[in-house]
Structure formats: structure tokens, C-alpha cells
Write an enzyme that holds these catalytic residues in place. Structure first.
Site, short mmCIF file in Angstrom:
data_model
loop_
_atom_site.label_atom_id
_atom_site.label_comp_id
_atom_site.label_asym_id
_atom_site.label_seq_id
_atom_site.Cartn_x
_atom_site.Cartn_y
_atom_site.Cartn_z
N GLU A 312 0.82 -1.21 0.00
CA GLU A 312 0.00 0.00 0.00
C GLU A 312 0.85 1.26 0.00
OE1 GLU A 312 -2.49 -1.04 3.34
OE2 GLU A 312 -0.92 -0.50 4.76
N PRO A 313 1.45 1.58 -1.14
CA PRO A 313 2.22 2.81 -1.26
C PRO A 313 1.31 4.04 -1.37
CG PRO A 313 2.17 1.65 -3.36
CD PRO A 313 1.44 0.78 -2.37
N GLY A 314 1.74 5.13 -0.79
CA GLY A 314 0.99 6.38 -0.91
C GLY A 314 1.86 7.43 -1.59
N TYR A 356 8.16 18.31 9.87
CA TYR A 356 9.24 17.30 9.80
C TYR A 356 10.57 17.91 9.31
CZ TYR A 356 4.93 14.58 9.04
OH TYR A 356 3.67 14.06 9.10
N CYS A 383 1.07 33.80 10.47
CA CYS A 383 1.61 34.52 11.61
C CYS A 383 2.36 33.56 12.50
CB CYS A 383 0.49 35.21 12.37
SG CYS A 383 -0.19 36.49 11.37
N1 LLP Z 1 0.30 1.91 5.09
C1 LLP Z 1 0.26 2.32 6.35
C2 LLP Z 1 -0.32 1.46 7.37
C3 LLP Z 1 0.74 3.60 6.69
O1 LLP Z 1 0.71 3.99 7.95
C4 LLP Z 1 1.27 4.43 5.67
C5 LLP Z 1 1.74 5.76 5.98
C6 LLP Z 1 1.28 3.94 4.36
C7 LLP Z 1 0.80 2.67 4.10
C8 LLP Z 1 1.79 4.74 3.20
O2 LLP Z 1 3.14 5.03 3.32
P1 LLP Z 1 3.88 5.79 2.12
O3 LLP Z 1 3.96 4.82 0.95
O4 LLP Z 1 3.11 7.00 1.79
O5 LLP Z 1 5.22 6.09 2.66
N2 LLP Z 1 2.59 12.63 7.01
C9 LLP Z 1 3.88 12.02 6.84
C10 LLP Z 1 3.78 10.60 6.39
C11 LLP Z 1 2.97 9.75 7.32
C12 LLP Z 1 2.86 8.34 6.80
C13 LLP Z 1 1.82 7.62 7.55
N3 LLP Z 1 1.62 6.28 7.13
C14 LLP Z 1 4.70 12.85 5.86
O6 LLP Z 1 4.22 13.88 5.42
O7 LLP Z 1 5.84 12.51 5.56
#
Ligand code: LLP
Length: 462
Positions: A312-314, A356, A383
């Protein structure tokens, strides 16, 4: 040669291009047109800004679809069993993005009732929708199971709610459940976005799994289909993902001892993307090869049949497909120290730098080949002294009215946006082949007060 905005493009237009979207700073369709303006998806960014205003999220459909296709195809090529890529929609969940991703055959991971509702409204097939979350409400779980989505149980509270709902027979189909656990794998990323180490709020501790499997094996209304683990986000190393394959298959064999025949594993997301020229993440292909090899090898070692493999990439799906355009406003010179250039957005549309200390790069979209001679600090308009988008940016000389584009803003920007200082959330547009469609409208002042209520006794102008 002096650096200019062109440095971020040159490599992308190379015909022998083999890098995946997450290895680019600009969307794949980015070009410079004869007016020296940045063009994305066949649209001149300055014209988009004239039409839609700033700040403006510009999403390139080609880049987004390419990332989905590369994941899908790489799994087909490298994994001999069945596979399904889920888009971790927390990176950016809205109707249009969910619909595009689903049209590429991907499923979706959601972490709240709101994300789930959006995905379902976008037409994502429920059988490909997985509900996560470390504190799901009973209503959220109910919404998921009524729609035949899979629930990823994160803790005992989830399991108890699921067991109760299954006993109330509110649905006449089996409730599909996965078990999330913390695999105890360390990786090098910001501590806030690391989730796989043991001291994490997410998932069952490995020491609890016997009890969990025992419990779920005694629930006739729940079908435990598999296990899930995610180690963190913005990861450039491949080793932790390789290690995860072995840990996760070990967990499947443990479940076997309780008579559970688990047939799915989800190895989470986490592949990093380029935010600066010095970032060097692996390609989608390399990541998929490592995770599939490790699952195949681990299954061979344990003589376990190949499970259906999910990931599950985001960030690596949506991150590089979007840029944010801003208009330059005021400037302040602090002699001998720095020059602040302020834009018309900031921490409300991109909270990542202040949260971050994330790094970004910026180009002058209306003069791409101008040499970057000026060391500046790109400030937001909030602000708050910490509202700095880029601390030590390089830019050409800029003036009020110039258009700046910050790159790689697709992931966790809009989804973490706020209305701090009552700024309206920006519009988002989707560009493709010279067409631009609004996918999220800019909020109006009226929208900002739309949910405010003024009790009659406080009314000043009766
Ligand atoms: N699966 C689970 C269970 C997760 O907790 C996450 C991300 C993903 C998949 C997706 O991960 P990705 O492929 O996007 O790395 N707000 C933070 C990132 C928080 C990620 C939370 N979980 C940022 O802006 O860097």
C-alpha cells in the site's frame, strides 16, 4: 553553467529515461515552452495560475497513472502468485484521485470513515477497499463491513467491536479481517513517520499474536484472511523491506497453528521519493523486486504456499505528480543575514517543512532558464516565524507577481492542509494533454464561515 530551473527538467526529457516517477523532482510531462514558462500536462503553468489563482495544486494525470501502472506491472512481472496494489489514500484522498487510481486497477487503503466514504463515493470497489486506523469507532467499522470492505484490526478494541458486530448479524456475509502487527524493524526515516519499530502506537505487538489468533479462530462470523505490517515512510533503504518479507511469512505460519489458513499478506508502503536533487530513492521496479523476492524466498524456506500479496504505497504514487504554484508577494532583506521572499500560502497548504523539517525545491515558473543567483528563504504568509517553506532556496531575482512552483507536493500536503489564520484551502486541478479540470474547488470566505454558528444573543447587528 549557472544553475537554473532547467536543471530539474533536463534528465526527465532524456529519451533513454528509465526512472520511475518517484525518482523525478518534476512531473513526467514537465517541459519549458518557447515563452520560457514551465508547462505541465501540456498546460502553461502561468496560464493555469491566471485562470485558477494561487496557491494552486497542479496534479499531472500522466505521472499519477504511470506510478500506478509501474507498481501493477512490476508485481505481475516479479510475483508468481496473485497480487493487488492498494493506494494509501492518506497521502491524498479526494474523489478524483481515488477514481483515477481505481481506474488503474488498484485498490485503496483508508484510515477513517471520511476517507472510506470518499473512496466509496468515487466508485472504488469495496472488495478492494481496506480500512485501517489505530482507533476506529464502531460506526467506522460498521460502515466498512456493511459495504463489504476488509477491516485491518489494529488492536483488541477493533477485534472486540468486530466480534460484537458479527454477533449482531447486521450483515449476511462473512466479515473479512486482517491483523496488523508491529514487525520490530528499524529504518532510517523521520521518527514521526516510522511505524514498524516495537514502540509504536500501531498494530499488535508480536507477543500478543498467539492470543489474537486464538481469539479470532473462535469467532465464527469473522474470517481472518491475513496479516499486515508497515515499517515507515520515505524510506530509501531496501533491506528493511527484504527483512519484512521473512517476518511476515513467519507470522502466517504461526497463525496456521491455530487452524487459521491465511492467504493474504500486506507489506505496507514506504518507498521514498525525490524532494531534492540529492535524494536517491530506489525505483518502483527495484522495490517491488525486493519485496516479491523476499516473500517468495521466505515461503520456500517455510514451505508455505504463496499468499496473495498486497502492498500500500501512498507517497510514491501521488507525491511526484503534483506541484504547488504560488505568487510572490513581499520581500524583506535582513542585511548580511538573509532575504525573505513571501508567497501567498505556506504551512497551511504544506505543513511538512514545519512538521518534519522536510526539504523542498522551487523554480521560477515564468522564467525557467533565468540563472539562480539569489540565496533566499521562501516564507509563507502565516503569523508564525516557523512558517518557512524552504530555508535556503536558490532562485533567480524575483519580483512581486512572479510565479513560483514548489515541486513534489502531491503527498501529505493537501491531506494535511489546514485553515490556520483562516486561509482558504487552495484549489487543485488535474492537467492532462492540454486540458485542466478542477478536482477540488478553492474555498471561499463563505466556505470558511459555513459551519460557524452565531447564537442570537451574540448578534451585534440585529
Ligand atoms: N500503510 C500504512 C499502514 C501507513 O501507515 C502508511 C503511511 C502507508 C501505508 C503509506 O506510506 P507511504 O507509501 O506514503 O510512505 N505525514 C507524513 C507521512 C505519514 C505516513 C503515515 N503512514 C509525511 O508527510 O511525511
Amino acid at each position: 553553467m549557472q544553475n537554473s530551473g532547467l536543471q530539474y527538467l533536463s534528465a526527465s526529457t532524456d529519451a533513454s529515461e528509465t526512472r520511475s516517477p518517484n525518482q523525478h523532482l518534476l512531473p513526467l510531462t514537465a517541459k519549458v515552452n518557447p515563452q520560457d514558462h514551465l508547462e505541465i500536462g501540456g498546460c502553461d503553468v502561468t496560464a493555469l495560475v491566471e485562470q485558477f489563482g494561487t496557491p494552486l495544486y497542479i496534479v499531472d494525470e500522466t505521472t499519477l497513472r504511470t506510478a500506478c501502472q509501474q507498481y501493477r506491472e512490476a508485481f505481475k512481472r516479479h510475483y508468481p502468485g496473485e497480487s493487488l496494489v492498494l493506494y494509501a489514500s492518506k497521502a491524498w484522498n479526494c474523489l478524483a484521485i481515488c477514481a483515477i487510481v481505481a481506474s488503474e486497477g488498484l485498490g485503496i487503503d483508508v484510515v477513517s470513515g471520511g476517507e472510506l466514504y470518499t473512496a466509496l463515493q468515487a466508485g472504488v470497489p469495496p472488495q478492494k477497499t481496506y480500512l485501517h486506523g489505530n482507533n476506529k469507532s464502531s460506526e467506522e467499522i460498521q460502515l466498512a463491513i456493511e459495504n463489504e470492505c476488509t477491516v485491518v484490526a489494529d488492536n483488541w478494541s477493533d477485534l472486540k467491536i468486530l466480534a460484537q458486530l458479527s454477533q449482531q448479524s447486521i450483515v449476511d456475509h462473512p466479515i473479512r479481517v486482517m491483523i496488523r502487527f508491529t514487525p520490530g524493524i528499524e529504518c532510517h526515516t523521520h521518527e514521526y513517520i516510522r511505524t514498524g519499530h516495537l514502540d509504536s502506537k500501531f498494530g499488535f505487538d508480536p507477543g500478543q499474536l498467539d492470543e489474537v489468533f486464538q481469539f479470532i479462530s473462535q469467532q465464527p462470523g469473522l474470517v481472518c484472511i491475513g496479516v499486515h505490517a508497515h515499517i515507515g515512510s520515505q524510506i530509501f533503504e531496501l533491506q528493511p523491506h527484504e527483512d519484512l518479507g521473512y517476518v511476515i511469512i513467519d507470522t502466517l505460519t504461526k497463525a496456521n497453528q491455530y487452524g487459521l489458513n491465511l492467504s493474504e499478506v500486506n507489506i505496507g508502503g514506504g518507498l521514498g521519493i525525490c524532494y531534492t536533487e540529492s535524494d536517491d530513492p530506489p525505483s518502483i521496479e527495484e522495490w517491488v523486486k525486493i519485496v516479491t523476492d523476499s516473500i517468495v524466498n521466505a515461503c520456500q524456506q517455510k514451505q508455505y504456499p504463496l499468499p496473495r500479496l498486497l502492498c500500500e504505497p501512498g507517497r510514491s504514487i501521488i507525491g511526484s505528480s503534483c506541484v504547488t504554484a504560488y505568487t510572490v508577494g513581499s520581500q524583506k532583506q535582513v542585511p548580511g543575514i538573509r532575504t525573505y521572499i513571501a508567497v501567498d500560502g505556506g504551512m497551511s497548504d504544506n505543513p511538512r517543512p514545519i512538521t518534519y523539517q522536510s526539504l523542498y525545491r522551487v523554480v521560477l515558473a515564468n522564467q525557467m532558464s533565468a540563472p539562480m543567483t539569489e540565496p533566499v528563504t521562501l516564507a509563507g504568509k502565516h503569523c508564525e516565524s516557523g512558517d518557512i517553506l524552504i530555508k535556503d532556496a536558490q532562485l533567480p531575482k524575483v519580483e512581486s507577481g512572479d510565479i513560483l512552483v514548489v515541486m513534489a507536493t502531491g503527498a501529505y500536503n493537501y491531506s494535511m492542509a489546514s485553515n490556520y489564520n483562516r486561509l482558504s484551502k487552495p484549489a487543485a486541478i488535474l492537467v492532462n494533454d492540454g486540458d485542466a479540470n478542477v478536482i477540488i474547488e478553492r474555498e471561499s470566505y463563505q466556505d470558511l464561515i459555513g459551519k460557524d454558528r452565531l447564537p442570537e444573543r451574540l448578534t451585534l447587528n440585529p
